[in-house]
Design a protein around this motif. Structure first.
Motif, PDB file in Angstrom:
ATOM      1  N   LEU A 585       0.854  -1.184   0.000  1.00 35.72           N
ATOM      2  CA  LEU A 585       0.000   0.000   0.000  1.00 35.72           C
ATOM      3  C   LEU A 585       0.893   1.238   0.000  1.00 35.72           C
ATOM      4  CD1 LEU A 585      -2.645  -1.041   2.673  1.00 35.72           C
ATOM      5  CD2 LEU A 585      -2.651  -1.501   0.228  1.00 35.72           C
ATOM      6  N   PHE A 586       0.552   2.179  -0.867  1.00 34.32           N
ATOM      7  CA  PHE A 586       1.369   3.376  -1.007  1.00 34.32           C
ATOM      8  C   PHE A 586       0.490   4.628  -0.920  1.00 34.32           C
ATOM      9  CE2 PHE A 586       3.559   0.071  -3.443  1.00 34.32           C
ATOM     10  CZ  PHE A 586       4.831   0.128  -2.891  1.00 34.32           C
ATOM     11  N   ARG A 587       1.112   5.685  -0.448  1.00 35.28           N
ATOM     12  CA  ARG A 587       0.540   7.018  -0.524  1.00 35.28           C
ATOM     13  C   ARG A 587       1.419   7.824  -1.468  1.00 35.28           C
ATOM     14  NH1 ARG A 587       0.730   8.681   4.559  1.00 35.28           N
ATOM     15  NH2 ARG A 587       2.448  10.136   4.366  1.00 35.28           N
ATOM     16  N   VAL A 588       0.826   8.284  -2.568  1.00 32.69           N
ATOM     17  CA  VAL A 588       1.582   8.906  -3.659  1.00 32.69           C
ATOM     18  C   VAL A 588       1.092  10.332  -3.839  1.00 32.69           C
ATOM     19  CG1 VAL A 588       2.290   8.714  -6.059  1.00 32.69           C
ATOM     20  CG2 VAL A 588       1.776   6.645  -4.741  1.00 32.69           C
ATOM     21  N   LYS A 589       2.015  11.245  -3.987  1.00 31.46           N
ATOM     22  CA  LYS A 589       1.675  12.649  -4.207  1.00 31.46           C
ATOM     23  C   LYS A 589       1.326  12.876  -5.667  1.00 31.46           C
ATOM     24  CE  LYS A 589       3.296  17.345  -3.262  1.00 31.46           C
ATOM     25  NZ  LYS A 589       4.382  18.179  -2.686  1.00 31.46           N
ATOM     26  N   VAL A 590       0.249  13.621  -5.889  1.00 31.92           N
ATOM     27  CA  VAL A 590      -0.237  13.912  -7.237  1.00 31.92           C
ATOM     28  C   VAL A 590      -0.155  15.415  -7.467  1.00 31.92           C
ATOM     29  CG1 VAL A 590      -2.167  13.695  -8.836  1.00 31.92           C
ATOM     30  CG2 VAL A 590      -1.757  11.915  -7.132  1.00 31.92           C
ATOM     31  N   ARG A 591       0.273  15.792  -8.669  1.00 29.78           N
ATOM     32  CA  ARG A 591       0.409  17.197  -9.029  1.00 29.78           C
ATOM     33  C   ARG A 591      -0.615  17.578 -10.097  1.00 29.78           C
ATOM     34  NH1 ARG A 591       5.392  15.506  -7.503  1.00 29.78           N
ATOM     35  NH2 ARG A 591       6.614  16.971  -6.242  1.00 29.78           N
ATOM     36  N   PRO A 592      -1.010  18.838 -10.141  1.00 32.72           N
ATOM     37  CA  PRO A 592      -1.974  19.262 -11.171  1.00 32.72           C
ATOM     38  C   PRO A 592      -1.352  19.228 -12.557  1.00 32.72           C
ATOM     39  CG  PRO A 592      -1.178  21.156  -9.936  1.00 32.72           C
ATOM     40  CD  PRO A 592      -0.638  19.951  -9.236  1.00 32.72           C
ATOM     41  N   GLY A 593      -2.203  19.132 -13.552  1.00 31.34           N
ATOM     42  CA  GLY A 593      -1.721  19.070 -14.928  1.00 31.34           C
ATOM     43  C   GLY A 593      -2.490  20.010 -15.829  1.00 31.34           C
ATOM     44  N   ARG A 594      -2.319  19.826 -17.124  1.00 32.30           N
ATOM     45  CA  ARG A 594      -2.989  20.625 -18.140  1.00 32.30           C
ATOM     46  C   ARG A 594      -3.841  19.715 -19.015  1.00 32.30           C
ATOM     47  NH1 ARG A 594       1.429  25.146 -20.213  1.00 32.30           N
ATOM     48  NH2 ARG A 594       1.867  26.050 -18.164  1.00 32.30           N
ATOM     49  N   ASP A 595      -4.806  20.337 -19.669  1.00 31.14           N
ATOM     50  CA  ASP A 595      -5.756  19.575 -20.472  1.00 31.14           C
ATOM     51  C   ASP A 595      -5.282  19.353 -21.900  1.00 31.14           C
ATOM     52  OD1 ASP A 595      -8.789  20.952 -18.967  1.00 31.14           O
ATOM     53  OD2 ASP A 595      -7.182  19.733 -18.160  1.00 31.14           O
ATOM     54  N   ASN A 596      -4.015  19.505 -22.165  1.00 33.45           N
ATOM     55  CA  ASN A 596      -3.500  19.318 -23.530  1.00 33.45           C
ATOM     56  C   ASN A 596      -3.019  17.897 -23.768  1.00 33.45           C
ATOM     57  OD1 ASN A 596      -1.365  19.495 -21.785  1.00 33.45           O
ATOM     58  ND2 ASN A 596      -0.076  20.711 -23.154  1.00 33.45           N
TER      59      ASN A 596
END
Length: 639
Positions: A585-596
C-alpha cells in the motif's frame, strides 16, 4: 407631619413574614424653629415634645393577594393556549400558511412602534409595583394595610388585562400569530467523526470537512440544499476525511456548483492550457484531494497456472489492517489461470460497484489489471501498454514483462509486472532480463512526457514520474534449506533481518547492478515461495527447494518523498498456488496538470462492471437464504 415608610421586605413563601406598616408621629415644631430661640434652650422644651408625641400601633397582616408576577403569568398562560388554538385553525384553512414548513415556524416580528409601547408598558408596570401611592399613605392607619393589599391585586389584574390586550390587539395587528421556533436549552453534543489517515480513505463515506457545505451554499447562493440524499447521508453521520471539500458542496446535491462562465471558458475534451479552471488543474485536484495524496494498492501473485481460483479474495484485495479502501488497485499475475476473463470478473466482484476496471492487458500468461474509483476515471489520460519477451524463442511467452502507463491529473504512472528467469544460481540472467526490459519497453507513445528534460531514451523508468515494478523476480536466499528452516523456527516475530542477509536482490540492489534508483519497503513477512499447495508448510518434495522472497514490489519517483510505503505484506490465507500473494500500500503525491493531453473521457470496461455487480448481488442473496435456513432449522438431541 412626617411619614416614615418601610417597604415590604422578604420573599413570598408558605410562611409570610409580617410586614412593617407606616408609623405616624405628630409633634409641634421646635421653639427655636418658630423664632423662640436656639435648640436645646432648656429641659422644659424636651418634655413638651415628648408630651405632644402620639404613637399609633399597627397590627401587621400578610397580603391577601399573590404577587404581581404570578397573576401576570396566569393570564399569559391562558392567552398562549388561545394563540395555539387560533394558529392551528388558521393553518388548516389558509393554504398560504401550510405551503412552507419552514415559514410556519418563524416568529412574527413586532413593529418598532409596538416594541416601544410594549417596553414602555413593562417599565411602568415595574415602577408602579415598587412604588406606593400617596393616596394610600394618607389613608387611615387601620385601612392602610388592607388598601395596600387591595391595590396590589387591583394593579395585578389591570396589568395582566393590559398585557393580554396588548398581545391580542396591538402586537399582532395586521399579522397572524405563529408558533415560535424551538431552540435547545443546552448546546448539542459534538458529532463524532470517523477520521482516517492521509493515505487510507474510504470510498463510500463523506469527508468531515464537507459537513459545512450547507453554510457554504447558503452564503454563496442564498439557499440551503433540500436534497433527500444529503439529509440521509449527513443524518447518519457517515463521514471521512481526505476527500474533496468543495466538490461535495452544492445547493441541490453533493456536487460542486459550476458557474456559467467556467463552462464557457473550458472544454472537457481539449480544455484550457491554464492550470486555473482546467479539468486536470489545481482547482479540480484540490476538490478531490485536498492533501494531493492518492492511495494505491499494488499486488503480485504467481498463480502457477491453476484453474481453481480462491473462493474469497477479500483477504487479498481488502486486508483488515487498513480500515479504508484505496483509490487505485493494480494487480499483476504471473503464470495466470487459463480463463483470464473469469479472473477479472472475480476482481470486479470483490472490489464492488465503487470501482471500475480502467484497463487490462496480457502477455502470454502475464496479466495486469488496473481498477480505479469510478468518480476518478475522468482525470485519467489514455492508457497505453507494451510488452517485452525475455525468452530466446519469442513465441514462448512465459517469461518477460508487461507495462501499462497513463497520466492521472499531472502525474504520470508506469506499472510493470515481470517474470524473470528462475533458478537459484541464475542471478546474471535475471539482471539481463531487467536490462532488456528497461530498454525495449516502448512507452509512452501518445501521452506526452511530463518532464522530458529528465528522461532517458535507454531507460523507460526515467520517463515517468512514479514507477512501480512488481512480479516474480525469482531472486533466492543464498543459504541451504536446513539453515533457513532453523532461522524460521526461531519465532522471529516479523524481524526477518537474519534471513534478508542472504537475499540476492537486496545484495544486487546495494551494488547498483539492478533496479537503479528503486526502493523497497521493509520486509516483515515470511518467504512467499515455495509452499505445498493447500498447506502452510514449505516444499516437502524430493527437491526440497529453499524458501525465498521471489515475489517483490519496488518503486521509484522523480521527486524525493513522493511515494510513501504504508504497508508491505503477504496473504497467507490464499493457498491455491505454491506462491503466496504479496501486496503493498502506497501514498503517492499527485500534481496538477494541463488539459492538452489525450483524455480517456471516462472509458472503462462496462460489460465487466455489470457482470461483477450481478455476481455480487447473487452472492449476497445466497448468504441471506443460508442464514434463513439456519434460523428455521432445529436440531433435537436425545441423551
Amino acid at each position: 407631619r412626617r411619614l416614615l415608610h418601610r417597604p415590604f421586605c422578604g420573599k413570598l413563601g408558605k410562611k409570610q413574614r409580617p410586614e412593617l406598616r407606616p408609623v405616624e408621629i405628630s409633634r409641634p415644631l421646635a421653639p427655636w424653629a418658630a423664632g423662640s430661640g436656639r435648640p436645646g434652650a432648656g429641659g422644659s422644651q424636651g418634655n413638651e415634645v415628648k408630651t405632644n408625641m402620639r404613637i399609633k400601633s399597627i397590627t401587621p397582616r400578610p397580603p391577601r393577594k399573590p404577587r404581581l408576577e404570578r397573576a401576570a403569568s396566569l393570564d399569559e398562560k391562558s392567552w398562549r393556549r388561545w394563540r395555539r388554538l387560533r394558529t392551528s385553525q388558521e393553518s388548516l384553512t389558509d393554504p398560504n400558511e401550510t405551503s412552507s414548513s419552514n415559514g410556519s415556524l418563524q416568529d412574527a416580528a413586532l413593529s418598532p412602534a409596538v416594541r416601544g409601547r410594549a417596553a414602555t408598558c413593562d417599565q411602568c408596570c415595574e415602577q408602579d409595583s415598587l412604588r406606593s401611592s400617596p393616596d394610600a399613605s394618607e389613608a387611615s392607619p387601620t385601612g392602610k394595610s388592607r388598601g395596600g393589599t387591595a391595590d396590589l391585586g387591583k394593579r395585578a389584574s389591570e396589568i395582566s388585562s393590559a398585557f393580554g390586550g396588548l398581545l391580542r390587539g396591538k402586537a399582532f395587528s395586521g399579522s397572524k400569530p405563529r408558533l415560535a421556533q424551538i431552540t435547545p436549552t443546552r448546546p448539542l453534543p459534538p458529532v463524532e467523526l470517523n477520521v482516517a489517515s492521509h493515505a487510507l480513505r474510504t470510498t463510500n463515506r463523506i469527508d468531515s470537512d464537507c459537513m459545512d457545505y450547507r453554510h457554504y451554499s447558503q452564503r454563496k447562493l442564498g439557499r440551503v440544499s433540500s436534497s433527500l440524499s444529503d439529509t440521509r447521508l449527513h443524518g447518519s453521520g457517515m463521514v471521512y476525511d481526505n476527500c474533496s471539500t468543495d466538490s461535495m458542496k452544492s445547493t441541490f446535491s453533493l456536487l460542486t456548483p459550476i458557474r456559467a462562465k467556467d463552462v464557457r471558458n473550458r472544454s472537457y475534451l481539449e480544455g484550457s492550457l491554464l492550470a486555473n479552471g482546467a479539468l486536470l488543474g489545481a482547482e479540480e485536484l484540490s476538490r478531490y484531494f485536498p492533501d494531493r495524496n492518492i492511495g494505491i494498492f499494488v499486488a503480485t501473485w504467481n498463480m502457477q497456472g491453476q484453474k481453481e481460483l480462491p473462493v474469497n479474495l477479500d483477504d487479498f484485495l481488502l486486508p483488515t489492517d487498513p480500515d479504508y479502501a484505496q483509490d487505485m488497485y493494480v494487480i499483476g499475475v504471473q503464470e495466470g489461470c487459463p480463463d483470464r476473463r473469469e479472473w477479472e470478473i472475480r476482481l470486479q466482484e470483490t472490489l464492488g460497484p465503487h470501482y471500475v476496471m480502467l484497463y487490462s492487458a496480457a502477455h502470454g500468461v502475464l496479466y495486469m489489471s488496473v481498477f480505479i474509483r469510478r468518480d476518478l476515471i475522468w482525470f485519467c489520460s489514455e492508457v497505453e501498454y507494451a510488452t517485452v519477451t525475455t525468452r530466446i524463442v519469442s513465441q514462448i511467452k512465459t517469461k518477460g514483462a508487461l507495462g501499462i502507463c497513463f497520466t492521472f491529473f499531472g502525474t504520470s504512472f508506469l506499472f510493470i509486472t515481470s517474470h524473470f528467469t528462475s533458478g537459484d544460481s541464475k542471478v546474471n540472467e535475471r539482471k539481463l532480463d531487467y536490462s532488456k526490459t528497461i530498454q525495449a519497453l516502448a512507452l509512452p507513445r501518445n501521452v506526452p512526457d511530463t518532464n522530458p528534460y529528465r528522461s532517458s531514451s535507454s531507460d523507460v523508468t526515467t520517463r515517468f514520474d512514479e514507477v512501480f515494478w512488481f512480479g516474480d523476480f525469482n531472486f533466492r536466499l543464498n543459504k541451504d534449506r536446513e539453515t533457513v528452516d532453523s532461522i524460521l523456527k526461531q519465532n522471529l516475530e516479523k524481524d526477518m533481518s537474519k534471513l534478508l542477509e542472504y537475499d540476492q536482490l537486496i545484495s544486487e540492489m546495494s551494488r547498483g547492478s539492478i533496479f537503479k534508483g528503486f526502493q523497497e519497503a521493509d520486509i516483515h513477512f515470511c518467504p512467499s515461495y515455495k509452499f505445498d499447495i493447500g498447506k502452510d508448510s514449505y516444499d516437502t518434495t524430493s527437491k526440497q527447494r529453499t524458501p525465498s522472497y521471489t515475489d517483490r514490489v519496488v518503486y521509484r519517483s522523480r521527486h524525493k518523498d513522493d511515494i510513501h510505503a504504508v504497508k508491505y505484506s503477504s496473504c497467507p490465507v490464499i493457498k491455491t498456488s505454491d506462491h503466496r500473494p504479496v501486496f503493498a500500500l502506497f501514498r503517492v503525491k499527485v500534481r496538477p496538470g494541463r488539459d492538452n493531453i489525450p483524455l480517456a473521457a471516462g472509458q472503462f470496461d462496462r460489460e465487466l462492471y455489470l457482470i461483477g455487480i450481478k455476481r455480487r448481488i447473487t452472492r449476497e442473496l445466497k448468504k441471506r437464504e443460508e442464514q434463513k435456513d439456519q434460523k428455521s432449522s432445529s436440531v433435537c438431541s436425545i441423551s
